[in-house]
Design a protein around this motif. Structure first.
Motif, short mmCIF file in Angstrom:
data_model
loop_
_atom_site.label_atom_id
_atom_site.label_comp_id
_atom_site.label_asym_id
_atom_site.label_seq_id
_atom_site.Cartn_x
_atom_site.Cartn_y
_atom_site.Cartn_z
N GLY A 166 10.35 5.20 2.10
CA GLY A 166 9.26 5.79 1.30
C GLY A 166 9.56 5.73 -0.19
O GLY A 166 8.69 5.44 -1.01
N PHE A 167 10.82 6.01 -0.53
CA PHE A 167 11.27 5.96 -1.92
C PHE A 167 11.10 4.54 -2.48
O PHE A 167 10.55 4.34 -3.57
N THR A 168 11.53 3.56 -1.70
CA THR A 168 11.47 2.16 -2.15
C THR A 168 10.03 1.72 -2.39
O THR A 168 9.72 1.09 -3.41
N LYS A 169 9.16 2.06 -1.46
CA LYS A 169 7.76 1.63 -1.59
C LYS A 169 7.11 2.31 -2.81
O LYS A 169 6.29 1.71 -3.50
N SER A 170 7.48 3.56 -3.06
CA SER A 170 6.89 4.28 -4.20
C SER A 170 7.33 3.70 -5.53
O SER A 170 6.51 3.45 -6.41
#
Ligand code: NAP
Length: 249
Positions: A166-170
């Motif tokens: 989730g962090f990476t996609k954000s």
């Protein structure tokens, strides 16, 4: 990939002391990158940096506890003081503290979240600005297929790895227009110290669920990371690439 494709690029690889991180450090060095090897113990990151230098490539090392914001901030200050920029950040350091949910202690939960997930925030927070200024950057975070499908006895690890996705996609969305890509790599079961603790019976069980019927090697992951760092991957961002012998297809 052209051999010296990463020439002039300053690359940080966390967890570079062993296993997958070591393979990534060697592979990016062979592609011409200047590698800053990070691990918890001085002994392991210095040995890998030395190994890279002996092969005729460029590297240095710094021992940092990636689970501490303060330690990461101090390290980044020193690295940026010396190199003024970091082009490639590989957040690879990770640990397991497996236990069934009913028995899992807060310490087991916290240690895994701090080392695997919070560390990604600490390094990215410190290094994103110079990348934005340069309008070029590659951030690659080491997830796991466990972050996609969960695993018995790994609620802490699965939560950390799902959090990384989730962090990476954000962040990929936030910096896409600045020439920076952010991707996650999700290994299946790779032969390293982390998986050497598994008993023969567990490995035999695991193999039943791997279509390729073998564990992966650190280099299988390193080659994927090297590709994501290359110019050929410039239009790939916000993705998770599984390196798992077909396990989570
Ligand atoms: P490994 O062989 O156990 O090596 C872990 C590395 O991380 C070591 O260099 C270690 O430093 C470093 N590290 C651990 N805690 C740290 C801390 N607090 N601060 C700084 N460095 C720290 O692990 P691996 O199997 O190569 O795994 C690498 C990454 O891939 C991890 O994120 C793991 O979750 C992920 N992964 C692995 C597998 C697998 O099957 N092996 C599968 C999916 C995902 P020292 O050398 O100083 O101890």
């Amino acid at each position: 990939m052209v051999k010296q494709e990463l020439s002039g690029k300053v690359c940080i690889v966390t967890g570079a002391g062993r296993g997958i991180g070591k393979a990534i450090a060697l592979s990016l060095a062979e592609a011409g990158g200047y590698i800053i090897c990070v691990s918890k113990s001085e002994e392991s990151c210095s040995a890998v940096a030395q190994d890279i230098q002996i092969r005729g490539y460029s590297a240095e090392h710094i021992a940092v506890d990636v689970s501490s914001l303060e330690a990461v901030s101090v390290a980044c200050k020193s690295i940026l003081g010396k190199h003024s920029t970091v082009d490639i950040l590989i957040n690879n350091a990770g640990i397991t503290r497996d236990n069934l949910m009913l028995r899992m202690s807060q310490q087991e939960w916290q240690e895994v979240l701090n080392t695997n997930l919070n560390s990604c925030f600490y390094w990215t927070k410190n290094l994103l600005h110079p990348m934005i200024k340069k309008r070029w950057g590659r951030i690659i975070n080491m997830a796991s297929i466990v972050g996609l499908v969960g695993n018995f006895g790994q609620a802490n690890y699965a939560a950390a790895k799902a959090g990384i996705i989730g962090f990476t996609k954000s962040i990929a969305r936030e910096v896409a227009s600045r020439g920076i890509t952010a991707n996650a790599v999700a290994p299946g079961f790779i032969q390293t110290d982390m998986t050497s603790k598994l008993g023969e019976n567990i490995v035999a069980e695991l193999l039943k669920n791997i279509p390729m019927k073998e564990l992966g090697m650190p280099n299988d992951v390193a080659e994927t990371v090297k590709f994501l760092c290359s110019q050929g991957a410039r239009y790939i961002t916000g993705h998770v690439i599984n390196v798992d012998g077909g396990m989570a297809m």
